[in-house]
Scaffold this motif. Structure first.
Motif, mmCIF file in Angstrom:
data_model
loop_
_atom_site.group_PDB
_atom_site.id
_atom_site.type_symbol
_atom_site.label_atom_id
_atom_site.label_comp_id
_atom_site.label_asym_id
_atom_site.label_seq_id
_atom_site.Cartn_x
_atom_site.Cartn_y
_atom_site.Cartn_z
ATOM 1 N N ALA A 75 -18.395 -8.124 -46.414
ATOM 2 C CA ALA A 75 -19.363 -7.297 -45.700
ATOM 3 C C ALA A 75 -19.044 -7.295 -44.211
ATOM 4 O O ALA A 75 -18.678 -8.312 -43.647
ATOM 5 C CB ALA A 75 -20.772 -7.839 -45.936
ATOM 6 N N GLN A 76 -19.211 -6.139 -43.610
ATOM 7 C CA GLN A 76 -18.897 -6.022 -42.201
ATOM 8 C C GLN A 76 -19.852 -5.044 -41.552
ATOM 9 O O GLN A 76 -20.072 -3.942 -42.054
ATOM 10 C CB GLN A 76 -17.454 -5.524 -42.021
ATOM 11 N N GLU A 77 -20.422 -5.445 -40.464
ATOM 12 C CA GLU A 77 -21.300 -4.550 -39.717
ATOM 13 C C GLU A 77 -20.450 -3.518 -38.996
ATOM 14 O O GLU A 77 -19.459 -3.857 -38.350
ATOM 15 C CB GLU A 77 -22.124 -5.350 -38.709
ATOM 16 N N TYR A 78 -20.825 -2.253 -39.117
ATOM 17 C CA TYR A 78 -20.105 -1.186 -38.426
ATOM 18 C C TYR A 78 -20.670 -1.039 -37.017
ATOM 19 O O TYR A 78 -21.766 -0.525 -36.833
ATOM 20 C CB TYR A 78 -20.240 0.136 -39.176
ATOM 21 N N THR A 134 -0.416 -12.911 -41.219
ATOM 22 C CA THR A 134 0.558 -13.907 -40.756
ATOM 23 C C THR A 134 0.423 -14.272 -39.276
ATOM 24 O O THR A 134 0.740 -15.396 -38.892
ATOM 25 C CB THR A 134 1.992 -13.399 -40.999
ATOM 26 N N ARG A 135 -0.075 -13.327 -38.449
ATOM 27 C CA ARG A 135 -0.071 -13.567 -37.002
ATOM 28 C C ARG A 135 -1.426 -13.377 -36.344
ATOM 29 O O ARG A 135 -1.595 -13.725 -35.178
ATOM 30 C CB ARG A 135 0.980 -12.671 -36.332
ATOM 31 N N GLY A 136 -2.361 -12.751 -37.041
ATOM 32 C CA GLY A 136 -3.705 -12.656 -36.496
ATOM 33 C C GLY A 136 -4.043 -11.303 -35.897
ATOM 34 O O GLY A 136 -3.341 -10.310 -36.078
ATOM 35 N N TYR A 137 -5.169 -11.290 -35.199
ATOM 36 C CA TYR A 137 -5.771 -10.055 -34.708
ATOM 37 C C TYR A 137 -4.877 -9.276 -33.752
ATOM 38 O O TYR A 137 -4.728 -8.052 -33.887
ATOM 39 C CB TYR A 137 -7.086 -10.365 -33.976
ATOM 40 N N GLU A 138 -4.318 -9.943 -32.753
ATOM 41 C CA GLU A 138 -3.639 -9.247 -31.664
ATOM 42 C C GLU A 138 -2.461 -8.412 -32.169
ATOM 43 O O GLU A 138 -2.324 -7.225 -31.827
ATOM 44 C CB GLU A 138 -3.158 -10.253 -30.612
ATOM 45 N N GLU A 139 -1.604 -9.019 -32.999
ATOM 46 C CA GLU A 139 -0.446 -8.288 -33.506
ATOM 47 C C GLU A 139 -0.872 -7.188 -34.470
ATOM 48 O O GLU A 139 -0.246 -6.109 -34.504
ATOM 49 C CB GLU A 139 0.525 -9.249 -34.190
ATOM 50 N N ARG A 175 -10.607 -6.077 -38.827
ATOM 51 C CA ARG A 175 -11.437 -6.558 -39.935
ATOM 52 C C ARG A 175 -11.701 -5.446 -40.950
ATOM 53 O O ARG A 175 -11.690 -5.678 -42.169
ATOM 54 C CB ARG A 175 -12.751 -7.129 -39.392
ATOM 55 N N TYR A 176 -11.938 -4.235 -40.448
ATOM 56 C CA TYR A 176 -12.198 -3.108 -41.356
ATOM 57 C C TYR A 176 -10.992 -2.851 -42.262
ATOM 58 O O TYR A 176 -11.143 -2.688 -43.481
ATOM 59 C CB TYR A 176 -12.511 -1.849 -40.542
#
Length: 228
Positions: free
Chosen positions: A18-21, A76-81, A109-110
């Motif tokens: 679940a994710q808040e938009y 493998t590398r996270g959000y930034e990449e 995340r989406y």
């Protein structure tokens, strides 16, 4: 009994993913969905900006491929990449690119929730909810309305004004007409942006801006500047 278990499993999966938009994500969601559907490699003569996105994509990747690379990078590398790949997926559409960039980690995340198995698989700890308000920042969008390509130079400093030698400015890139350049400046820091008609930042200066939050500001602010 098996049916009940299946329903519970699906419900748990939905809750995990679940994710808040947020407002920014709602604005970018359609762009991301459309990029996932675009599997055709763009023509080689199309201009992909910024240069980092152009180098990442090369000439062999579709927008769909970029989204898949964003998923792999998130794992493998996270959000930034991962976000770099999402921005690259929209490098031919400046408006969509701006919306995705503003969505930031929410966009990552989406994508993971939609096609990557869930945001729980993003490498590194998920950003923890802030115990207090995040420090204020200034979000700036410079849009080139000169009618010509311009050269960008920047200087990050803790001084709101004054003079600096031309050599202290860093060359960023060329900005075509009607394209935007985005910057985020934390409070206590200032960015000096210079637009020039040539790659020599000391000659033919079109505009120069010295921007940042004032010491008395306590809220984040967004500013849009049209360079003419």
């Amino acid at each position: 009994m098996k049916t009940v278990f299946t329903i519970l499993l699906l419900l748990c999966t939905h809750l995990v993913n679940a994710q808040e938009y947020t407002v920014a994500l709602r604005a970018a969601k359609m762009d991301i969905d459309s990029a996932w559907e675009r599997t055709v490699v763009p023509a080689a003569d199309r201009i992909c900006l910024p240069n980092e996105s152009n180098l990442m994509r090369g000439k062999q990747l579709s927008d769909h491929d970029c989204i898949k690379n964003a998923i792999n990078s998130a794992r493998t590398r996270g959000y930034e990449e991962a976000l770099k790949w999402l921005i690259a997926a929209h490098c031919y559409d400046p408006s969509a690119q701006d919306r995705v960039a503003k969505a930031g980690n929410d966009a990552v995340r989406y994508v993971m929730n939609q096609w990557g198995g869930g945001q729980q698989y993003i490498a590194g700890a998920a950003p923890a909810p802030a115990a207090h308000e995040a420090p204020p920042v200034l979000n700036i969008s410079f849009t080139n309305h000169t009618g010509e390509w311009v050269h960008l130079f920047s200087l990050d400093t803790d001084q709101p004004d004054g003079q600096k030698a031309c050599g202290e400015y860093s060359y960023l890139d060329r900005l075509p007409t009607n394209r935007a350049y985005l910057r985020t400046v934390p409070k206590g820091r200032y960015v000096w942006i210079r637009f020039s008609a040539t790659k020599d930042g000391c000659k033919e200066i079109i505009k120069e801006y010295k921007l940042g939050l004032s010491p008395g500001e306590t809220m984040s602010r967004t500013e849009e500047i049209f360079v003419r």
